[in-house]
Design a protein around this motif. Structure first.
Motif, PDB file in Angstrom:
ATOM      1  N   UNK A 144       0.821  -1.124  -0.117  1.00 25.33           N
ATOM      2  CA  UNK A 144      -0.157  -0.069  -0.094  1.00 25.33           C
ATOM      3  C   UNK A 144       0.783   1.306  -0.051  1.00 25.33           C
ATOM      4  N   UNK A 145       1.940   1.257   0.739  1.00 26.47           N
ATOM      5  CA  UNK A 145       2.817   2.388   0.756  1.00 26.47           C
ATOM      6  C   UNK A 145       3.447   2.686  -0.670  1.00 26.47           C
ATOM      7  N   UNK A 146       4.043   1.510  -1.204  1.00 27.08           N
ATOM      8  CA  UNK A 146       4.584   1.626  -2.631  1.00 27.08           C
ATOM      9  C   UNK A 146       3.557   2.111  -3.508  1.00 27.08           C
ATOM     10  N   UNK A 147       2.285   1.774  -3.466  1.00 25.13           N
ATOM     11  CA  UNK A 147       1.051   2.132  -4.539  1.00 25.13           C
ATOM     12  C   UNK A 147       0.847   3.667  -4.179  1.00 25.13           C
ATOM     13  N   UNK A 170      13.692  -1.789   3.534  1.00 29.67           N
ATOM     14  CA  UNK A 170      12.505  -2.553   3.779  1.00 29.67           C
ATOM     15  C   UNK A 170      11.589  -2.053   2.438  1.00 29.67           C
ATOM     16  N   UNK A 171      11.775  -0.816   2.101  1.00 28.64           N
ATOM     17  CA  UNK A 171      10.846  -0.301   1.138  1.00 28.64           C
ATOM     18  C   UNK A 171      11.443  -0.836  -0.564  1.00 28.64           C
ATOM     19  N   UNK A 172      12.824  -0.789  -0.365  1.00 28.49           N
ATOM     20  CA  UNK A 172      13.535  -1.346  -1.368  1.00 28.49           C
ATOM     21  C   UNK A 172      13.283  -2.744  -1.805  1.00 28.49           C
ATOM     22  N   UNK A 173      13.155  -3.705  -0.803  1.00 27.62           N
ATOM     23  CA  UNK A 173      12.714  -4.986  -0.944  1.00 27.62           C
ATOM     24  C   UNK A 173      11.238  -5.066  -1.232  1.00 27.62           C
ATOM     25  N   UNK A 174      10.590  -4.122  -0.968  1.00 30.51           N
ATOM     26  CA  UNK A 174       8.883  -4.397  -1.274  1.00 30.51           C
ATOM     27  C   UNK A 174       8.733  -4.124  -2.608  1.00 30.51           C
ATOM     28  N   UNK A 175       9.544  -3.173  -3.165  1.00 26.80           N
ATOM     29  CA  UNK A 175       9.738  -2.817  -4.678  1.00 26.80           C
ATOM     30  C   UNK A 175      10.251  -3.990  -5.626  1.00 26.80           C
ATOM     31  N   UNK A 235       6.691   6.303   4.952  1.00 31.20           N
ATOM     32  CA  UNK A 235       6.958   5.523   6.230  1.00 31.20           C
ATOM     33  C   UNK A 235       7.300   6.417   7.306  1.00 31.20           C
ATOM     34  N   UNK A 236       8.158   7.290   6.967  1.00 31.76           N
ATOM     35  CA  UNK A 236       8.538   8.078   8.201  1.00 31.76           C
ATOM     36  C   UNK A 236       7.454   9.042   8.490  1.00 31.76           C
ATOM     37  N   UNK A 237       6.852   9.609   7.595  1.00 27.54           N
ATOM     38  CA  UNK A 237       5.598  10.609   7.904  1.00 27.54           C
ATOM     39  C   UNK A 237       4.505   9.928   8.682  1.00 27.54           C
ATOM     40  N   UNK A 238       4.180   8.576   8.541  1.00 30.63           N
ATOM     41  CA  UNK A 238       3.231   7.945   9.064  1.00 30.63           C
ATOM     42  C   UNK A 238       3.531   6.837  10.213  1.00 30.63           C
ATOM     43  N   UNK A 239       4.844   7.303  10.630  1.00 26.85           N
ATOM     44  CA  UNK A 239       5.391   6.266  11.734  1.00 26.85           C
ATOM     45  C   UNK A 239       4.687   6.066  12.727  1.00 26.85           C
ATOM     46  N   UNK A 240       3.802   7.130  12.981  1.00 19.92           N
ATOM     47  CA  UNK A 240       2.855   7.043  14.519  1.00 19.92           C
ATOM     48  C   UNK A 240       1.739   6.259  14.261  1.00 19.92           C
TER      49      UNK A 240
END
Length: 223
Positions: A148-151, A206-211, A187-192
């Motif tokens: 979802x974050x990647x999309x 982690x984001x790189x692996x998701x992509x 991810x940093x913005x929505x870390x809470x």
């Protein structure tokens, strides 16, 4: 003497960890708590009500036939298993879906259509029902949060390019590095709101692996 020199050198290092330091202890406790929450969240089994609520709230807001709902339920169940998450139910999909609908109670409306004498399932649109369906659907959020974050990041990058112009480049071509950095920023913005990684992991990695996984699945293509 050598030990004394080594101890003095280590103590003088600016990056040395002092367990008695209050800021370090606070950081350690916060990281430990985040680690526990992430692990506990990942270990939570996905229930049938989570999947049914998610499907009705986001994919079939206008309602759907029971047979179609069962098909989508089975597909999403397989997606959950493919991501190494546990299921909190077993049995035939038809029976499981009907049981989940029963548990959701007044959040779901069931009508009998004349076509093939099949049940038509619609989510209730009352505010309490929508809140309850949203509560149940959040139980499956952690399964697809990385995708979802990647999309969302991909959509944001494309929208910005359309607004600013593409300078002759294809609007569908996006730098993988740019996409990963955008996802890490989100991810940093929505870390809470949620966590996508352990404190000891780099969000960028982690984001790189998701992509890379989306590329492996054929959802994203490398030009």
């Amino acid at each position: 003497p050598n030990d004394t020199v080594d101890e003095g050198t280590e103590a003088s290092l600016p990056n040395s960890k002092d367990i008695t330091s209050e800021p370090y202890r606070r950081e350690l406790i916060a990281n430990l708590a985040e680690h526990i929450l992430f692990t506990a969240n990942k270990s939570c089994a996905v229930m049938s009500t989570h999947i049914v609520a998610c499907l009705l709230l986001y994919r079939h807001r206008q309602g759907t036939d029971l047979s179609r709902l069962v098909e989508d339920f089975f597909s999403m169940k397989e997606e959950v298993l493919a991501r190494d998450f546990d299921l909190g139910f077993s049995g035939n999909s038809d029976d499981v879906v009907m049981h989940a609908i029963h548990l959701l109670g007044n959040c779901v409306n069931i009508t009998n259509t004349s076509r093939n004498n099949e049940f038509f399932i619609t989510p209730s649109t009352t505010i309490p029902a929508v809140f309850e369906l949203n509560f149940y659907s959040n139980g499956i959020l952690h399964v697809f949060i990385k995708e979802a974050v990647i999309a969302c990041s991909l959509r944001a990058v494309q929208s910005k390019r359309f607004r600013n112009g593409t300078n002759g480049a294809s609007p569908s071509l996006i730098s993988q590095e740019h996409l990963v950095r955008k996802a890490a920023s989100l991810c940093y913005l929505l870390s809470n709101e949620f966590t996508v990684s352990l404190p000891c992991q780099l969000i960028y990695q982690v984001c790189h692996e998701a992509v890379e996984k989306l590329i492996q699945y054929g959802i994203l293509l490398v030009a």
